[in-house]
Write a protein that holds these residues in place. Structure first.
Motif, mmCIF file in Angstrom:
data_model
loop_
_atom_site.group_PDB
_atom_site.id
_atom_site.type_symbol
_atom_site.label_atom_id
_atom_site.label_comp_id
_atom_site.label_asym_id
_atom_site.label_seq_id
_atom_site.Cartn_x
_atom_site.Cartn_y
_atom_site.Cartn_z
ATOM 1 N N GLN A 124 35.796 35.014 36.022
ATOM 2 C CA GLN A 124 35.545 34.322 34.760
ATOM 3 C C GLN A 124 34.252 33.518 34.789
ATOM 4 N N LYS A 169 43.460 41.374 42.078
ATOM 5 C CA LYS A 169 42.708 40.787 40.966
ATOM 6 C C LYS A 169 43.190 39.389 40.621
ATOM 7 N N PHE A 170 44.478 39.109 40.849
ATOM 8 C CA PHE A 170 44.952 37.757 40.542
ATOM 9 C C PHE A 170 44.300 36.706 41.442
ATOM 10 N N TYR A 195 48.755 32.003 44.549
ATOM 11 C CA TYR A 195 48.367 32.314 43.179
ATOM 12 C C TYR A 195 49.538 32.631 42.252
ATOM 13 N N LYS A 196 50.680 33.050 42.803
ATOM 14 C CA LYS A 196 51.773 33.461 41.932
ATOM 15 C C LYS A 196 53.029 32.585 42.050
ATOM 16 N N GLU A 248 33.206 42.615 39.715
ATOM 17 C CA GLU A 248 33.974 43.776 40.153
ATOM 18 C C GLU A 248 33.061 44.995 40.264
ATOM 19 N N HIS A 272 40.614 35.894 39.799
ATOM 20 C CA HIS A 272 40.532 35.741 38.341
ATOM 21 C C HIS A 272 39.508 34.688 37.940
ATOM 22 N N ASP A 273 39.591 33.497 38.546
ATOM 23 C CA ASP A 273 38.682 32.410 38.171
ATOM 24 C C ASP A 273 37.241 32.747 38.532
#
Length: 306
Positions: free
Chosen positions: A261, A253-254, A111-112, A267, A257-258
């Protein structure tokens, strides 16, 4: 700065230098593959912009004026400085070569780091990257790693020979699918968690669990829960279990994220999970401090991971 560059028209400066070196507009035009008239017009516009006559002209040749000679000298110095800088940058990039062996946790890599890798590889094409995507803690003494990305907590003890650079501070939370929450008892406070299916992640080499934190009565503490399902070594597997209505998971949380959304995950108790941040850091041996390839790698990702 942008307005100054637009007013200067750097292409006109190059054209001026070529014309001055040849003392001939036609030779400059041939070199630049444009017409002599275009050269003459460009030089005229340059003279008008700076308010100085750069060339004295007659029917057969052109010569630099005294002011033109000063201008030529300064422009030549600037151009040489730019060429030298380009050469240094190119040599620097070419010197960043070889191979880096890197250990990175799975979720952080996916993810990062992965979204930033394409641009890094374009900048340093001679550098080979071996990523070992694993959640276990490597041994820098016994294993031949150059660099590791690791989750560092306040109680984490590092070997004295390791250098630590903070890379990213990650928030975490508790998540479940709307379907799971709709078919189970309501969760209003941390103590309600014990009545639910909690799916946790552990590293098999030491059976260390990924702790669940909450803020209750203004103090931070661990959740206490029981679980039917325990996932070892693959933290992202817990997310897919949550997506399939198997229970509550604790994730960065990263990583969700999708799903947040598009309402595939929700959460839980966000007001109780504030303030706790997990610190991802670069770790590498002191002996690697002067490594150019390691330095450009760490600097790039510290600057680009958001």
């Amino acid at each position: 700065m942008k307005n100054h560059l637009q007013s200067m028209h750097l292409a006109s400066l190059e054209l001026f230098l070529v014309a001055a070196e040849n003392e001939n507009f036609s030779a400059a035009a041939e070199y630049l593959n444009i017409t002599p008239a275009a050269v003459s017009r460009s030089i005229k516009r340059l003279e008008e912009r700076i308010g100085i006559e750069l060339f004295s002209r007659n029917t057969r040749k052109i010569k630099l004026t005294p002011e033109g000679k000063i201008y030529y000298k300064k422009c030549s110095e600037i151009l040489e400085s730019l060429i030298s800088t380009e050469r240094e940058i190119k040599l620097h990039k070419e010197s960043v070569a070889g191979r880096l062996k890197i250990s990175v946790p799975e979720s952080f890599f996916n993810y990062k780091m992965a979204p930033c890798l394409n641009n890094f590889c374009k900048q340093y094409p001679q550098l080979k990257l071996d990523f070992h995507v694993t959640n276990r803690n490597i041994d820098f003494v016994a294993e031949t790693y150059d660099l590791s990305v690791r989750l560092i907590q306040p109680e984490t003890k590092l070997e004295s020979f390791l250098i630590k650079k903070t890379l990213y501070n990650a928030a975490s939370g508790l998540f479940a699918s709307p379907e799971y929450l709709a078919s189970n008892s309501r969760i209003q406070c941390p103590s309600d968690i014990k009545n639910h299916q909690c799916i946790n992640f552990s590293i098999s080499e030491n059976n260390k669990k990924f702790s669940w934190y909450c803020v209750d009565n203004h103090s931070e503490r661990n959740f206490h829960y029981s679980n039917q399902i325990q996932v070892f070594d693959n933290i992202l597997a817990t997310k897919f279990l949550a997506l399939n209505n198997c229970g509550i998971v604790h994730l960065f949380k990263f990583a969700v994220h999708d799903e947040l959304q598009n309402n595939k995950l929700v959460e839980i108790l966000p007001e109780y999970s504030i303030n706790h941040l997990w610190q991802f850091c670069f770790l590498y041996p002191e002996s690697h401090r002067k490594s150019a390839k390691l330095r450009v790698f760490t600097d790039y990702f510290i600057q680009n991971i958001k």
